[in-house]
Design a protein around this motif. Structure first.
Motif, PDB file in Angstrom:
ATOM      1  N   THR A  59      14.694 -32.469 -49.239  1.00 57.03           N
ATOM      2  CA  THR A  59      15.769 -33.227 -48.598  1.00 57.03           C
ATOM      3  C   THR A  59      16.474 -34.176 -49.569  1.00 57.03           C
ATOM      4  O   THR A  59      17.511 -34.741 -49.228  1.00 57.03           O
ATOM      5  N   ALA A  68      19.874 -34.629 -47.710  1.00 54.98           N
ATOM      6  CA  ALA A  68      20.350 -33.391 -47.091  1.00 54.98           C
ATOM      7  C   ALA A  68      20.710 -33.620 -45.625  1.00 54.98           C
ATOM      8  O   ALA A  68      20.130 -34.462 -44.942  1.00 54.98           O
ATOM      9  N   ASP A  98      20.126 -23.926 -45.798  1.00 56.84           N
ATOM     10  CA  ASP A  98      20.282 -25.335 -45.413  1.00 56.84           C
ATOM     11  C   ASP A  98      20.504 -25.428 -43.899  1.00 56.84           C
ATOM     12  O   ASP A  98      20.387 -24.433 -43.168  1.00 56.84           O
ATOM     13  N   HIS A 104      21.657 -21.461 -51.355  1.00 56.35           N
ATOM     14  CA  HIS A 104      22.232 -21.727 -52.679  1.00 56.35           C
ATOM     15  C   HIS A 104      22.194 -20.425 -53.481  1.00 56.35           C
ATOM     16  O   HIS A 104      21.375 -20.253 -54.392  1.00 56.35           O
ATOM     17  N   ASP A 115      25.460 -27.282 -48.253  1.00 52.96           N
ATOM     18  CA  ASP A 115      25.084 -28.681 -48.371  1.00 52.96           C
ATOM     19  C   ASP A 115      24.648 -28.932 -49.809  1.00 52.96           C
ATOM     20  O   ASP A 115      23.552 -28.529 -50.214  1.00 52.96           O
ATOM     21  N   PHE A 118      21.184 -30.577 -50.570  1.00 54.68           N
ATOM     22  CA  PHE A 118      19.940 -29.909 -50.182  1.00 54.68           C
ATOM     23  C   PHE A 118      19.365 -29.161 -51.376  1.00 54.68           C
ATOM     24  O   PHE A 118      20.046 -28.364 -52.017  1.00 54.68           O
ATOM     25  N   GLY A 120      16.910 -26.815 -51.515  1.00 52.06           N
ATOM     26  CA  GLY A 120      16.913 -25.385 -51.229  1.00 52.06           C
ATOM     27  C   GLY A 120      15.774 -24.565 -51.775  1.00 52.06           C
ATOM     28  O   GLY A 120      15.555 -23.431 -51.335  1.00 52.06           O
ATOM     29  N   THR A 136      11.427 -30.868 -45.716  1.00 48.86           N
ATOM     30  CA  THR A 136      12.631 -30.053 -45.835  1.00 48.86           C
ATOM     31  C   THR A 136      13.524 -30.306 -44.619  1.00 48.86           C
ATOM     32  O   THR A 136      13.369 -31.304 -43.930  1.00 48.86           O
TER      33      THR A 136
END
Length: 220
Positions: A59, A68, A98, A104, A115, A118, A120, A136
């Protein structure tokens, strides 16, 4: 009826008790054997671009001030073998979408905005008791095709020398989209249970999910 001597009765009693004990112990041993966590597809969005921050808090990216977006959660559990023994220093490679359902990954076709706060992706290890824990966000659902919406899930690739590498996906309980998911429906009821986390507590405003992982020995 021929009488049985006292010695024979004692011998019979000892043998019967031993057999009974062995039978009970065998039953307990059989009941304690766990099924290996079922395999699942790795999916197309395993990270392809390396990043510095792959710690247990997805996060918050190191060097970023903002956290995040979405519902932050905690996932904890234990890595075990099929006999229930904890496995220390197992490597857990974890990746997910996310809160908007976006990975990502350069080839993710999801039109949702990613995001950027984040992380990821995380690579962590279980401790000496086989325990692991990470923070997370609740991953968002996303379209896999025109008619297939993937439910929230987290990808795991778990490895330890001497054990078969496990690639799987963790699902969330009481998630309506599970019932229409093609991958979920391809599993048996027992497999689904093994792949679904349990909501066990709240840590302040953070839901805590328990997800235990069972590795199988490497067959030679």
């Amino acid at each position: 009826m021929k009488k049985i001597s006292r010695r024979k009765m004692i011998q019979f009693g000892v043998l019967s008790g031993l057999a009974s004990a062995l039978g009970v112990n065998a039953g307990i041993a059989k009941a304690s054997v766990l099924i290996p966590t079922p395999d699942e597809t790795e999916g197309p969005f395993y990270p392809v671009k390396d990043q510095q921050d792959k710690d247990a808090d997805l996060t918050q990216i190191k060097g970023y001030t903002a956290a995040a977006q979405g519902q932050h959660i905690v996932v904890s559990g234990q890595v075990q073998d099929v006999a229930g023994h904890p496995l220390a220093q197992a490597t857990l490679d974890i990746w997910q979408a996310d809160a908007h359902g976006r990975y990502h990954h350069p080839r993710d076709p999801n039109p949702a905005n990613p995001d950027e706060n984040f992380q990821g992706w995380a690579i962590i290890r279980s401790d000496e008791s086989g325990l692991f824990r990470f923070k997370t966000v609740m991953p968002g659902a996303y379209p896999a095709s025109g008619s297939w919406i993937r439910p929230p899930h987290i990808h795991f690739k778990v490895s330890k020398p001497g054990y078969r590498v496990l690639t799987t996906q963790m699902y969330f309980p009481a998630e309506k989209l599970n019932r229409s998911d093609l991958l979920w429906n391809a599993k048996s009821e027992r497999e689904r249970t093994a792949m679904t986390a349990q909501l066990v507590a709240k840590q302040g405003n953070l839901p805590v999910y328990e997800y235990n992982i069972v590795l199988d020995l490497l067959r030679r």
